[in-house]
Enzyme design. Sequence first.
Site, PDB file in Angstrom:
ATOM      1  N   LYS A 174     -55.573  21.029 -56.512  1.00 34.80           N
ATOM      2  CA  LYS A 174     -54.420  20.882 -55.624  1.00 34.80           C
ATOM      3  C   LYS A 174     -53.256  21.680 -56.191  1.00 34.80           C
ATOM      4  CE  LYS A 174     -51.290  17.362 -53.746  1.00 34.80           C
ATOM      5  NZ  LYS A 174     -50.965  15.911 -53.718  1.00 34.80           N
TER       6      LYS A 174
ATOM      7  N   GLY B 187     -51.579  21.422 -46.456  1.00 35.24           N
ATOM      8  CA  GLY B 187     -50.581  20.561 -45.845  1.00 35.24           C
ATOM      9  C   GLY B 187     -49.194  21.128 -46.041  1.00 35.24           C
TER      10      GLY B 187
ATOM     11  N   PHE C 276     -46.972  20.435 -48.268  1.00 33.90           N
ATOM     12  CA  PHE C 276     -46.510  20.649 -49.629  1.00 33.90           C
ATOM     13  C   PHE C 276     -47.568  21.224 -50.560  1.00 33.90           C
ATOM     14  CE2 PHE C 276     -43.481  16.945 -48.739  1.00 33.90           C
ATOM     15  CZ  PHE C 276     -42.469  17.812 -48.363  1.00 33.90           C
TER      16      PHE C 276
ATOM     17  N   ASP D  40     -47.221   6.175 -49.685  1.00 30.38           N
ATOM     18  CA  ASP D  40     -47.800   6.914 -48.561  1.00 30.38           C
ATOM     19  C   ASP D  40     -49.264   6.528 -48.367  1.00 30.38           C
ATOM     20  OD1 ASP D  40     -47.748   8.639 -46.394  1.00 30.38           O
ATOM     21  OD2 ASP D  40     -48.287  10.394 -47.581  1.00 30.38           O
TER      22      ASP D  40
ATOM     23  N   VAL E 219     -55.289  22.630 -51.098  1.00 30.13           N
ATOM     24  CA  VAL E 219     -56.371  22.085 -51.915  1.00 30.13           C
ATOM     25  C   VAL E 219     -57.556  23.041 -51.855  1.00 30.13           C
ATOM     26  CG1 VAL E 219     -57.916  20.145 -52.308  1.00 30.13           C
ATOM     27  CG2 VAL E 219     -55.595  19.733 -51.461  1.00 30.13           C
TER      28      VAL E 219
END
Length: 540
Positions: free
Chosen positions: A35, A15, A17, A130, A20
């Site tokens: 992660k 993603g 940021f 989120d 994984v």
Amino acid sequence: MELPGYEIQEVLGQGGFATVYRARQLAVGREVALKVDSRVLSTPRDRQRFLREVTAAGQLSGHPHVVPVYDAGVLADNRPYMVLELCPGGSLGDRLHRQGPLPLKEARDIGVGLADAVAAAHAAGVLHRDIKPGNVMVNRYGGVALTDFGLAAMPRPGHELSVTREALTPAYAPPEAFHLAEPTPAGDVYSLAATVYALLRGCPPHYPDDGTQLSLAELIVRHTWPYPALPGVPAALNSVLRHAVASDPAQRLSDAGAFRDALAAVDLDDPDTVEAGAGGFGPVLGMTTVPSYRDASPSPYTQPRDAALPYGGAPPPVRDAGRTTAAVGPGGDGDGGRKGSRRPRLIAVLAAVAVSVSVSVTVVTYQNGQDHGGGDSRSTASPSSGATGENKAASGFGGVATTTENCPATGVDGVGGRCVATPECWSGITDISGIITVSRADCRTRHVWETFAIAPLPEDGMTNNARDLIKHPDVKALCSQQVMAESMVPGGREVADEWNVDILPPTASEWDKGLRVFRCVAAAVTQDGEKTGSQFAVQG
């Protein structure tokens, strides 16, 4: 990519940021999700973000609906990492994309479990910020858990929260987030309710059914539109969601525990509740809800039933034949299902919702196992007081035929263990504060759990709370890896080398009818947590 103590296997996702990886934790031989942040911790803001995530996730790892964090640290190049439970089932966002909306009952029950996790987070001073289907993972046993506390905020007096829009998910973010308002628990409740709405409709409120992407300006405008009611669902469920996604935070249901209890109290099976103005709420009980976990201090085994009641002396609500009813409490009439008594209770609940619910509703519903005919598959027959005579082969176990022949459970002294004569299989177990939700499954199709032993409840352990019952020594002795392994048919290890063991206490309706029986169940540790066929059928 290398990390001491771990064998990196493949990239699972990437993603904005973080990346994984699927990895193997060598010390304990388990697969995990690793992660790794894409940025180095070179600024105070990045360090604070990572520390918030680790601290928040670590505080909540014991909750059954939060993805556990096993380890965390910083790589040699200053990139932070976290080691999480591997959830091979992907996310609910993935499932929505592949299969579309979820069944009504499944979506509601998932919402109850997630709301319980968010309530626990808020009680610990943690905001998620989120919540969305993409951050709800499906573990190997079919359970759901909230992950990615990357935006977690821990508000403390005198400390300003960072308020940005850079990592919000606009479709699920509360309207006030777009005006850079300070994050609050009400914002999490909005995102949680929008997630439940999306599970039922396939997309969040105000979004086009065809999946057309909206600009930020369009979305901000649509937030001012009236709540788009979900068709074909109980009016009470629409009422709960409507108050939880109110655009004005002051008018919104802002307590995650109250949202959880209001969701749980909706009667999904009463056709009257689908009509406008009808509702499926049980009585409003003046109790503040407190999260409970399996690692909490166990209740004394000798505690009498009335002393353990969580409703000030009133029995817990009962889920019977698919309908939610409320047992009589002090001064109550016990009529939780008739039209004449439902409407005042609905008005009382919605009035509490409108003022942000200063006193939480404490109502829990239970899902009995369902057979293919839609009936209660955990059948209830004659009450049982715990005797273990041979004449109880069926009636004393709720109509379930049992046997002692070729049954390793009978070798556990003083427990009264038996084997089920016909294989019993189950879906994934949902545990909310010790109250179990599980559905019967056809052993010939894919399922998660299978019964390998059944027994009367211990005389000094009369409870249907799994988190208390599992601590009793007799239950531990029967529902053990040894008894499970001895009960397995030849070739069972070909399905999986590793198996997990858990318990199924009586359902609410079974308890109400006097049945005092628990089951020991096993699940194969497979790639997706499921198996086919019976591995614990009694050998003739």
